[in-house]
Design a protein around this motif. Structure first.
Motif, short mmCIF file in Angstrom:
data_model
loop_
_atom_site.label_atom_id
_atom_site.label_comp_id
_atom_site.label_asym_id
_atom_site.label_seq_id
_atom_site.Cartn_x
_atom_site.Cartn_y
_atom_site.Cartn_z
N ARG A 95 13.55 70.14 39.61
CA ARG A 95 14.96 70.17 39.25
C ARG A 95 15.39 68.85 38.61
NH1 ARG A 95 18.02 70.59 43.87
NH2 ARG A 95 16.33 70.98 45.33
N ILE A 96 14.84 67.75 39.09
CA ILE A 96 15.14 66.46 38.48
C ILE A 96 14.66 66.44 37.03
CG2 ILE A 96 14.55 64.00 38.50
CD1 ILE A 96 14.47 64.21 41.57
N ARG A 97 13.45 66.89 36.81
CA ARG A 97 12.90 66.90 35.45
C ARG A 97 13.69 67.84 34.54
NH1 ARG A 97 8.29 64.23 34.81
NH2 ARG A 97 7.16 63.54 36.66
N GLN A 98 14.03 69.01 35.06
CA GLN A 98 14.82 69.93 34.25
C GLN A 98 16.21 69.35 33.97
OE1 GLN A 98 14.23 72.76 32.60
NE2 GLN A 98 12.06 72.48 33.11
N GLY A 99 16.76 68.62 34.94
CA GLY A 99 18.03 67.96 34.70
C GLY A 99 17.95 66.94 33.58
N ASN A 100 16.84 66.22 33.50
CA ASN A 100 16.64 65.27 32.40
C ASN A 100 16.49 65.99 31.07
OD1 ASN A 100 14.62 63.21 34.58
ND2 ASN A 100 16.78 62.98 34.10
N ILE A 101 15.75 67.09 31.07
CA ILE A 101 15.59 67.85 29.82
C ILE A 101 16.94 68.39 29.36
CG2 ILE A 101 14.55 69.91 28.79
CD1 ILE A 101 12.14 69.43 30.63
N TYR A 102 17.74 68.87 30.32
CA TYR A 102 19.11 69.30 30.00
C TYR A 102 19.88 68.15 29.34
CZ TYR A 102 24.10 69.69 30.97
OH TYR A 102 25.47 69.67 30.87
N GLY A 103 19.76 66.96 29.92
CA GLY A 103 20.46 65.81 29.35
C GLY A 103 19.98 65.46 27.96
N HIS A 104 18.66 65.53 27.72
CA HIS A 104 18.12 65.22 26.40
C HIS A 104 18.63 66.22 25.36
CE1 HIS A 104 14.46 63.24 28.58
NE2 HIS A 104 15.55 62.50 28.64
N VAL A 105 18.63 67.50 25.71
CA VAL A 105 19.10 68.54 24.79
C VAL A 105 20.60 68.40 24.56
CG1 VAL A 105 19.44 71.01 24.48
CG2 VAL A 105 17.27 70.16 25.38
N THR A 106 21.36 68.34 25.66
CA THR A 106 22.81 68.35 25.55
C THR A 106 23.35 67.04 24.98
OG1 THR A 106 22.93 69.82 27.47
CG2 THR A 106 24.96 68.70 26.84
N GLY A 107 22.83 65.92 25.45
CA GLY A 107 23.31 64.64 24.94
C GLY A 107 23.07 64.47 23.46
N ARG A 108 21.88 64.82 23.01
CA ARG A 108 21.59 64.70 21.57
C ARG A 108 22.46 65.66 20.75
NH1 ARG A 108 16.67 62.85 18.66
NH2 ARG A 108 16.98 63.45 16.51
N MET A 109 22.64 66.87 21.27
CA MET A 109 23.46 67.86 20.57
C MET A 109 24.91 67.39 20.44
SD MET A 109 24.23 71.79 21.71
CE MET A 109 24.95 71.21 23.26
N LEU A 110 25.46 66.83 21.51
CA LEU A 110 26.84 66.37 21.48
C LEU A 110 27.02 65.21 20.51
CD1 LEU A 110 27.80 66.55 25.28
CD2 LEU A 110 28.19 68.25 23.50
N MET A 111 26.05 64.31 20.47
CA MET A 111 26.14 63.20 19.52
C MET A 111 26.01 63.69 18.09
SD MET A 111 26.95 60.76 21.39
CE MET A 111 27.16 59.75 19.92
N TRP A 112 25.22 64.72 17.88
CA TRP A 112 25.11 65.31 16.54
C TRP A 112 26.44 65.93 16.13
CZ3 TRP A 112 25.34 70.52 14.92
CH2 TRP A 112 25.00 70.73 13.58
N ILE A 113 27.10 66.61 17.06
CA ILE A 113 28.40 67.23 16.76
C ILE A 113 29.44 66.15 16.44
CG2 ILE A 113 30.32 68.55 17.75
CD1 ILE A 113 28.22 70.11 19.37
N LEU A 114 29.46 65.08 17.20
CA LEU A 114 30.44 64.02 16.96
C LEU A 114 30.19 63.30 15.64
CD1 LEU A 114 30.83 62.46 20.52
CD2 LEU A 114 32.37 64.06 19.36
#
Length: 309
Positions: A95-114
């Motif tokens: 779950r920790i690793r999946q949480g990090n993968i979630y962060g990598h996907v979501t964080g990069r996506m949000l910065m791309w949108i901004l």
């Protein structure tokens, strides 16, 4: 799941128009081209970089559209990973690793949108098993931290985060750590439990040592928690310096501006020989490192120092 492969893909240096991450002269040139090409009538920010400071209604409409797109996109990815986390309840490390993968996907996506141009420096220090610390002055800091911290990293937040709709529940499912900041005794005990979990599972930590978000981007005094964690885990401390985020998305504002951002990793600070009787000295030392490397507009008021060459 081959997390290394996924992370390699997620951290790949695509979209060069927005993400110039190589700590070389090419990176600086790329960032400069992006910023200058936005508009010839650029305004100079307090960070020393150039960008278009347009507060007209069109700019506000674009900003609102970006924020709404960020919110909707984040809700979608959060819902998807919440389902994944629910399946992985018996396996906290996964779950920790999946949480990090979630962060990598979501964080990069949000910065791309901004759409803010980003320069990332010192990436050779970005994969340490360490305690990562960062200054904090904008919601954008959260997106950058989600994207850029390595797999196997847990965060520490106030216990009330569980009440944040969907995101708070995912935070808990991802086995991130919470502390009771209203009770010093409980907070110390939470720190001990966090340190034990980090050592036992060979994890890294990410924490904002200021303890709260700066209202104007200027560095606040550091709390002692990160030093206590270092003493208990003997992990090195990797400072992450975020500049420009307070100009891009100011506290209390819903207007995201196209200010250029910089994320800079500094060399790890070894803590093997730290002792409990010098906690205040260590806090001051690390705070001084930030003061020396941050631009003048982000230093505490009344502090003047020659910037490092």
């Amino acid at each position: 799941m081959e997390n290394d492969g996924v992370n390699s893909f997620l951290r790949s240096r695509k979209m060069e128009g927005l993400f110039c991450t190589r700590p070389t002269q090419d990176s600086a040139e790329c960032s400069q081209k992006i910023i200058v090409s936005r508009n010839e009538s650029a305004c100079k920010t307090l960070t020393g970089s150039w960008y278009v400071n347009n507060d007209g209604w069109i700019s506000f409409m674009i900003s609102w559209a970006r924020i709404i797109a960020c919110f909707v996109s984040m809700m979608v990815t959060t819902f998807i990973w919440a389902l994944i986390m629910a399946v992985l309840v018996p396996w906290p490390c996964q779950r920790i690793r999946q949480g990090n993968i979630y962060g990598h996907v979501t964080g990069r996506m949000l910065m791309w949108i901004l759409g803010n141009p980003i320069t990332i420096e010192g990436t050779e220090y970005a994969n340490e098993r360490a305690i990562y610390i960062s200054n904090h002055a904008s919601p954008i800091d959260i997106f950058l931290i989600m994207w850029l911290t390595p797999t196997g990293t847990v965060g520490i937040a106030k216990k009330e985060i569980i009440w944040y709709p969907l995101f708070g529940q995912l935070y808990v499912l991802a086995s991130h750590l919470r502390i009771d900041r209203s009770n010093p005794t409980a907070a110390i005990e939470s720190m001990k439990e966090a340190a034990n979990a980090v050592v036992k599972n060979n994890l890294s930590l990410i924490i904002f040592p200021e303890g709260t978000r700066s209202e104007n981007g200027r560095l606040l005094p550091f709390k002692k928690g990160f030093v206590h964690l270092a003493l208990q885990t003997r992990r090195p401390i990797v400072p992450m310096l975020l500049t420009g985020t307070h100009m891009a998305w100011r506290k209390g504002s819903l207007h995201v501006r196209p200010a250029p951002l910089t994320v800079r990793y500094l060399p790890p600070i070894r803590t093997d020989d730290w002792t409990a009787d010098r906690i205040d000295d260590y806090v001051s030392m690390v705070h001084d490192i930030y003061v020396k490397h941050l631009p003048e507009s982000q230093r505490p008021l009344g502090v003047e120092i020659n910037r490092p060459t």
